[in-house]
Design a protein around this motif. Structure first.
Motif, mmCIF file in Angstrom:
data_model
loop_
_atom_site.group_PDB
_atom_site.id
_atom_site.type_symbol
_atom_site.label_atom_id
_atom_site.label_comp_id
_atom_site.label_asym_id
_atom_site.label_seq_id
_atom_site.Cartn_x
_atom_site.Cartn_y
_atom_site.Cartn_z
ATOM 1 N N ILE A 52 49.006 30.944 51.832
ATOM 2 C CA ILE A 52 47.878 31.244 50.923
ATOM 3 C C ILE A 52 47.635 33.018 50.584
ATOM 4 N N VAL A 53 48.480 32.515 48.759
ATOM 5 C CA VAL A 53 47.901 34.342 48.507
ATOM 6 C C VAL A 53 47.766 34.022 47.017
ATOM 7 N N THR A 54 46.575 34.953 46.105
ATOM 8 C CA THR A 54 45.860 35.476 45.407
ATOM 9 C C THR A 54 46.806 36.006 44.277
ATOM 10 N N PRO A 55 47.406 35.527 43.051
ATOM 11 C CA PRO A 55 48.603 36.813 42.617
ATOM 12 C C PRO A 55 47.380 37.038 41.373
ATOM 13 N N PRO A 56 47.508 38.055 40.560
ATOM 14 C CA PRO A 56 48.636 39.048 40.694
ATOM 15 C C PRO A 56 47.829 39.839 42.037
ATOM 16 N N VAL A 57 48.565 40.167 43.230
ATOM 17 C CA VAL A 57 47.730 40.503 44.384
ATOM 18 C C VAL A 57 49.175 41.526 45.404
ATOM 19 N N PHE A 58 48.832 42.001 46.509
ATOM 20 C CA PHE A 58 49.549 43.070 47.721
ATOM 21 C C PHE A 58 51.203 42.185 47.635
ATOM 22 N N GLY B 138 38.054 37.369 34.955
ATOM 23 C CA GLY B 138 36.409 36.602 32.981
ATOM 24 C C GLY B 138 35.789 38.120 33.641
ATOM 25 N N ALA B 139 34.527 37.955 33.081
ATOM 26 C CA ALA B 139 33.399 38.521 32.543
ATOM 27 C C ALA B 139 33.510 39.603 33.610
ATOM 28 N N ASP B 140 33.410 39.903 34.894
ATOM 29 C CA ASP B 140 33.567 40.000 35.860
ATOM 30 C C ASP B 140 34.836 40.629 36.385
ATOM 31 N N GLY B 141 35.271 40.579 35.564
ATOM 32 C CA GLY B 141 36.820 41.071 36.514
ATOM 33 C C GLY B 141 37.997 39.766 37.574
ATOM 34 N N PHE B 142 38.978 40.553 37.138
ATOM 35 C CA PHE B 142 39.467 39.591 38.372
ATOM 36 C C PHE B 142 38.948 38.932 39.718
ATOM 37 N N VAL B 143 38.337 37.376 39.684
ATOM 38 C CA VAL B 143 37.908 37.120 40.729
ATOM 39 C C VAL B 143 38.625 36.045 42.344
ATOM 40 N N ALA B 144 38.126 35.840 42.910
ATOM 41 C CA ALA B 144 39.200 35.002 43.911
ATOM 42 C C ALA B 144 38.462 33.333 44.116
ATOM 43 N N ASP B 145 39.452 32.235 43.547
ATOM 44 C CA ASP B 145 38.489 30.525 43.213
ATOM 45 C C ASP B 145 38.507 30.252 44.874
ATOM 46 N N CYS C 17 43.074 40.145 49.638
ATOM 47 C CA CYS C 17 42.719 41.962 49.834
ATOM 48 C C CYS C 17 41.656 41.731 48.801
ATOM 49 N N SER C 18 40.703 42.736 49.401
ATOM 50 C CA SER C 18 39.503 42.489 49.218
ATOM 51 C C SER C 18 39.198 44.401 49.786
ATOM 52 N N PRO C 19 39.170 45.332 48.758
ATOM 53 C CA PRO C 19 39.419 45.195 47.317
ATOM 54 C C PRO C 19 40.811 44.956 46.932
ATOM 55 N N SER C 20 41.061 44.375 46.328
ATOM 56 C CA SER C 20 42.050 43.495 45.896
ATOM 57 C C SER C 20 43.281 44.769 45.139
ATOM 58 N N ASN C 21 44.150 45.074 45.350
ATOM 59 C CA ASN C 21 45.430 45.335 44.681
ATOM 60 C C ASN C 21 46.128 44.692 44.149
ATOM 61 N N PRO C 22 46.678 44.468 42.705
ATOM 62 C CA PRO C 22 45.867 45.397 41.555
ATOM 63 C C PRO C 22 44.491 45.571 41.378
ATOM 64 N N ALA C 23 44.012 44.797 41.323
ATOM 65 C CA ALA C 23 42.990 43.595 40.519
ATOM 66 C C ALA C 23 41.581 45.035 40.881
ATOM 67 N N ARG D 73 53.835 45.436 34.499
ATOM 68 C CA ARG D 73 53.797 43.861 33.203
ATOM 69 C C ARG D 73 54.485 42.861 33.613
ATOM 70 N N ALA D 74 55.258 43.280 34.730
ATOM 71 C CA ALA D 74 55.680 42.127 35.722
ATOM 72 C C ALA D 74 55.476 41.525 36.377
ATOM 73 N N ALA D 75 53.662 41.610 36.788
ATOM 74 C CA ALA D 75 53.248 41.102 37.935
ATOM 75 C C ALA D 75 52.356 39.555 36.921
ATOM 76 N N PRO D 76 51.885 38.414 37.394
ATOM 77 C CA PRO D 76 51.520 37.238 36.515
ATOM 78 C C PRO D 76 49.883 37.653 35.999
#
Length: 360
Positions: free
Chosen positions: A101-107, A129-136, A155-161, A327-330
């Protein structure tokens, strides 16, 4: 920790791996057991490279364990975090069956290693969201159970988020998937974060593995020194799956020197400067008309959305500044990721982007 080892591929639980010449505890003055040259290469001024290296250099392993606050038995040194990711996928995932399992956009290396192993890749996208990209993480936990995943990569801190995940949330996720999957927390940018390391959870949750690297904050990207920190029994399995000599002697020597008290003090100063410059760069970008949105960041980079990302990318290139086109990332069709550089380099970024407005 039998429950954790149950996650390892059945055919690798008793796998002994390759027993190299350097893995034997032998003593002698004339070493003729590894088919090495009796003479150093003329270019080898230190005359150390004719011998195969220690698979896990003892002094470096001790220094890294001290740096990350873990036992040496919990730590495996490899060729950057990339090798650790690959080892985890190969050791735990049966091809064609066990999902990752991965959480895109991510490394991207999590998915690359999974696909090379023919492990199904399940995506649970980050939520913008309002706090930026967060993992569900609720969705991650549900999907891990539903898909029979063996590995969950965060990825925490998440790259590139740029977002980081609170430890309490990581621990809850680990509890929910315990006995089913290993939770791997990639902390490549951990030195730049306000949050403590997930290694502090491992005593309670042995199904957490943590990735760290000397490539980022320690400025040793070319040395390719990364580690995985996990339960000692799992580390032993990964070592048996690893190539015989993963850490070249020159790289180990450079890394050890880079972990001296003097070097660590300088690294700490540079991390503080990068955190300060990160805030300055974020504020400057947020004030530019061409920038639609600047995301909060716990890494040494800033993710920003642009009204015309192509124009921004080309303007930066014209100024000699190369940034990461996302720009090619989800979900990132209008975004660029900008590494936080020196104050002078950051000034060049800001000036180049201001020229877009002046030319309009």
């Amino acid at each position: 920790m039998s429950g954790l080892l149950d996650l390892v591929r059945e055919d690798l639980r008793d796998f002994t791996g390759y027993k190299s010449a350097r893995s034997e505890s032998l003593q002698g003055g004339v070493w003729l057991n590894a088919n090495e040259s009796a003479w150093a290469n003329p270019a080898d001024a230190k005359a150390t490279s004719r011998r195969y290296p220690d698979p896990q250099p003892a002094a470096l392993r001790s220094a890294l364990a001290g740096l990350y606050g873990c036992e040496e038995s919990q730590l495996l040194i490899g060729r950057g975090s990339d090798e650790a990711i690959d080892l985890l996928v190969r050791a735990l995932c049966n091809p064609g069956r066990d999902a990752v399992i991965v959480t895109p956009p991510v490394f991207g290396m999590y998915a690359v290693c999974a696909r090379l192993q023919d492990a199904p890749v399940i995506e649970v996208p980050l939520r913008d969201g309002a706090d930026g990209f967060v993992a569900d993480l609720d969705a991650v936990a549900a999907m891990a159970v539903e898909s029979n995943a063996k590995l969950v990569f965060l990825c925490s801190p998440s790259n590139p988020a740029g977002s980081a995940i609170p430890l309490a949330e990581i621990e809850r996720l680990a509890e929910r998937i315990e006995g089913k999957a290993l939770l791997v927390v990639d902390e490549a940018y951990g030195e730049f974060s306000d949050l403590p390391s997930a290694t502090t959870l491992q005593a309670r949750q042995p199904n957490i593995a943590v990735l760290r690297t000397l490539s980022k904050a320690h400025a040793l990207a070319a040395a390719r020194i990364g580690v995985v920190i996990a339960d000692a029994a799992l580390i032993e399995v990964l070592r048996r799956c690893q190539a015989p000599y993963p850490v070249p002697t020159p790289c180990a020597e450079l890394a050890l020197a880079g972990l001296s008290p003097e070097a660590l003090a300088e690294t700490e100063k540079r991390v503080a400067l990068i955190r300060s410059e990160r805030a300055r760069l974020q504020a400057a970008l947020a004030g530019l008309p061409e920038v639609r949105h600047v995301y909060p960041s716990q890494g040494n980079y800033v993710l920003a959305r642009f009204r015309d990302a192509e124009s921004a990318f080309r303007s930066l290139l014209a100024a000699g500044v190369v940034v990461r086109d996302q720009r090619a990332a989800p979900q990132l069709g209008d975004a660029l990721r900008i590494t936080v550089g020196s104050p002078e380099q950051n000034d060049r970024v800001i000036s180049a982007l201001r020229r877009i407005e002046a030319a309009a």
